[in-house]
Design a protein around this motif. Structure first.
Motif, PDB file in Angstrom:
ATOM      1  N   PHE A  16      65.665  63.338  51.366  1.00 34.93           N
ATOM      2  CA  PHE A  16      66.766  62.198  51.197  1.00 34.93           C
ATOM      3  C   PHE A  16      68.008  62.949  50.629  1.00 34.93           C
ATOM      4  O   PHE A  16      67.974  63.889  49.831  1.00 34.93           O
TER       5      PHE A  16
ATOM      6  N   GLU B 173      70.009  55.842  46.779  1.00 37.78           N
ATOM      7  CA  GLU B 173      69.531  54.580  47.549  1.00 37.78           C
ATOM      8  C   GLU B 173      68.865  54.815  48.822  1.00 37.78           C
ATOM      9  O   GLU B 173      67.537  53.880  49.338  1.00 37.78           O
ATOM     10  N   GLU B 174      69.030  55.874  49.465  1.00 37.21           N
ATOM     11  CA  GLU B 174      68.419  56.232  50.595  1.00 37.21           C
ATOM     12  C   GLU B 174      66.889  56.524  50.018  1.00 37.21           C
ATOM     13  O   GLU B 174      65.828  56.256  50.812  1.00 37.21           O
TER      14      GLU B 174
ATOM     15  N   GLN C 213      65.103  53.288  49.760  1.00 37.19           N
ATOM     16  CA  GLN C 213      65.035  52.606  51.051  1.00 37.19           C
ATOM     17  C   GLN C 213      63.710  53.351  51.776  1.00 37.19           C
ATOM     18  O   GLN C 213      62.984  52.606  52.474  1.00 37.19           O
TER      19      GLN C 213
END
Ligand code: NAD
Length: 496
Positions: A412, A416-417, A420
């Motif tokens: 990642f 945020e990723e 997610q």
């Protein structure tokens, strides 16, 4: 008491139904040692009628048992803990034979954890869980005169609890169900997993020996789903405390609706382990290696999805790939063994299939991926510790629970990723965050849709509530939350 087993692993094992040790109405079946593929002993094959009789016996025993003094229930639980500890060596041999647990996992966890769960709830049997509520000033209505009205939220036992458990930690899991259920005044039926029911039958014997009254503790076993399903369908059973796969949990949820069962469902997991570039990488690697080293990955809370910050991704994958071949795969009785067998030939095939699927879907198998062989591995259901690198969230081994020694690594770029990807799973049981920036780790933890989050550790706190979000289940146990799980709230109201 009649014999439930002539001696450890010798049988004949029997069912405990309403205080009587009886043979399985449908015969018996072999329990197989996953390391040797030999029969450990034969377990009773209960008929549906045996399961119904156990439920009826528990129903009959419940009123008197729930009316006993909590001190009495605590003393019996403590006596069971003492006896379990005394018989620890025998039981360890039996649990290792039927589960394939290594010396380390068996001796540190399988038996001692069961003892401590009994002790914990023995001490808490006298805990008053009622909640006193502030008085309420009520106006007169056609229903009743006005005035100050007092109330209490009282906790009452649910009634008859069927405890249905999975195969990985037979004694510990069952202890975590029956000890709080009995402490709060419920009667129980134990239904251990088909693969390794023998130590749980021994546990029932211990509980019978120390004086739990007939019908308060019952045990029924069987090779297929019928015995558990009969308990789920029984009108004599008020609650199902289930730990196992999400697929079976869904079936229990559906079937239990007909009789409005109270449910505690501890189901599957697909743990995300988020490792940021500022993390203590040694600690992160240790946590990730537990997917291989801890009970061959047959752990619902295992951090099986390694979600790694790109700046440290290659380094972590290399470290993990270098570690895997150093972990000794071998017979569980050899103290040098780190990775014992998985529970069955079917489970081994399932795990191997997932690794193959990963390969076909574009992952790189950078460790494991072939069946281990060599001296000591001629028999037994062994799987090599495997690492799939370059995974994406859409790959099958990333989405589905494998329940074996397989890690899937995904990179990642941003916080945020990472969140997610972690939350992109149907499961939500146990996630992990590794970062030296503890404010960030905490911020991330609060965004994870998971019942449990470890920050910079895979260690547990047994006082904490345990359970899942999403397809990982319904309800919580653990610590005092375990006591709450086996009670119903009853409101009692009176004029002040
Ligand atoms: P499983 O679901 O196959 O079986 C669990 C139990 O359910 C067994 O005793 C089985 O006989 C019984 N059963 C099967 N069909 C039934 C039915 N129709 N009605 C009632 N009972 C039925 O699970 P398993 O293979 O023994 O264990 C592995 C699974 O358990 C994994 O998914 C793992 O994640 C999960 N697990 C969860 C936790 C947790 O705390 N969340 C802990 C350990 C294991």
């Amino acid at each position: 008491m009649t014999a439930r087993a002539a001696s450890t692993a010798a049988g004949p094992y029997r069912l405990l139904v309403g205080g009587a040790w009886v043979e399985g109405g449908a015969g018996s079946y072999p329990v197989v040692n996953p390391a040797t593929e030999e029969t450990v002993a034969r377990a009773p094959e209960a008929s549906v009628s045996d399961a119904e009789q156990a439920a009826a016996a528990a129903r009959e025993a419940f009123p008197a048992w729930s009316a006993t003094a909590p001190e009495h229930r605590g003393r019996l639980l403590q006596a069971a803990a003492d006896e379990l500890r005394k018989r620890g060596e025998d039981l360890l041999g039996l649990v290792m034979a039927e589960t394939g647990a290594t010396v380390a996992v068996g001796s540190q966890l399988q038996v001692p954890q069961a003892v401590s769960r009994f002790e914990y709830y023995a001490r808490r049997a006298t805990r008053n869980l009622d909640i006193a509520l502030p008085p309420s000033a009520m106006p007169a209505t056609p229903l009743a005169p006005g005035g100050l009205i007092g109330a209490l939220a009282a906790r009452q036992p649910v009634g008859v609890v069927a405890c249905i458990s999975p195969y990985n930690f037979p004694l510990v899991n069952m202890a975590g169900k029956v000890a709080p259920a009995l402490a709060t005044g419920n009667a129980v039926i134990m239904k251990p997993a088909p693969q390794d029911p023998l130590a749980v039958i021994e546990l029932a014997g211990i509980m019978d020996d120390v004086g739990f009254p007939p019908g308060v503790v019952n045990v029924v076993t069987g090779a297929g789903p019928d015995v558990g399903a009969a308990l789920v369908g029984s009108r004599d059973v008020d609650m199902i405390s289930f730990t196992g796969s999400t697929a079976v949990g869904v079936r229990i949820y559906e079937a239990g609706a007909r009789t409005m069962k109270r449910l505690l469902l501890e189901l599957g997991g697909k743990g995300a382990c988020l490792v940021f570039d500022d993390a203590d990488l040694d600690a992160a690697v240790t946590a990730l290696v537990s997917v291989w080293a801890f009970h061959s990955g047959q752990i619902c809370t295992a951090p099986t999805r390694a979600i790694l910050h790109r700046p440290v991704y290659d380094q972590l994958v290399e470290r993990l790939a270098a570690t895997a071949p150093k972990l000794k795969v071998g017979p569980p009785t050899d103290p040098a063994t780190v990775i014992g067998p998985v529970i069955s030939a079917a489970q081994r095939e399932r795990v191997e299939r997932y690794v193959e699927l990963g390969r076909e879907e574009g992952a790189e198998v950078v460790a494991g991926g072939t069946r281990p062989h060599g001296p000591g591995l001629e028999k037994g259901f062994y799987v090599a510790p495997s690492l799939l690198a370059g995974c994406t969230s859409s790959m099958t081994p990333v989405k589905e629970e494998i329940f074996g020694p397989v890690i899937a690594a995904l990179p990642f770029d941003t916080e945020e990723e990472a969140v997610q990807i972690a939350n992109g799973s149907d499961f939500g049981l146990y996630d992990y965050v590794f970062s030296r920036d503890t404010a960030r780790a905490y911020r991330v933890a609060r965004q994870l849709r998971s019942g449990n989050v470890g920050i910079n550790t895979a260690q547990r706190n047994h006082e904490a509530p345990f359970g899942g979000f999403k397809l990982s289940g319904v309800g919580r146990d653990g610590g005092e939350f375990g006591l709450h799980a086996y009670t119903e709230l009853q409101s009692i109201v009176w004029p002040g």
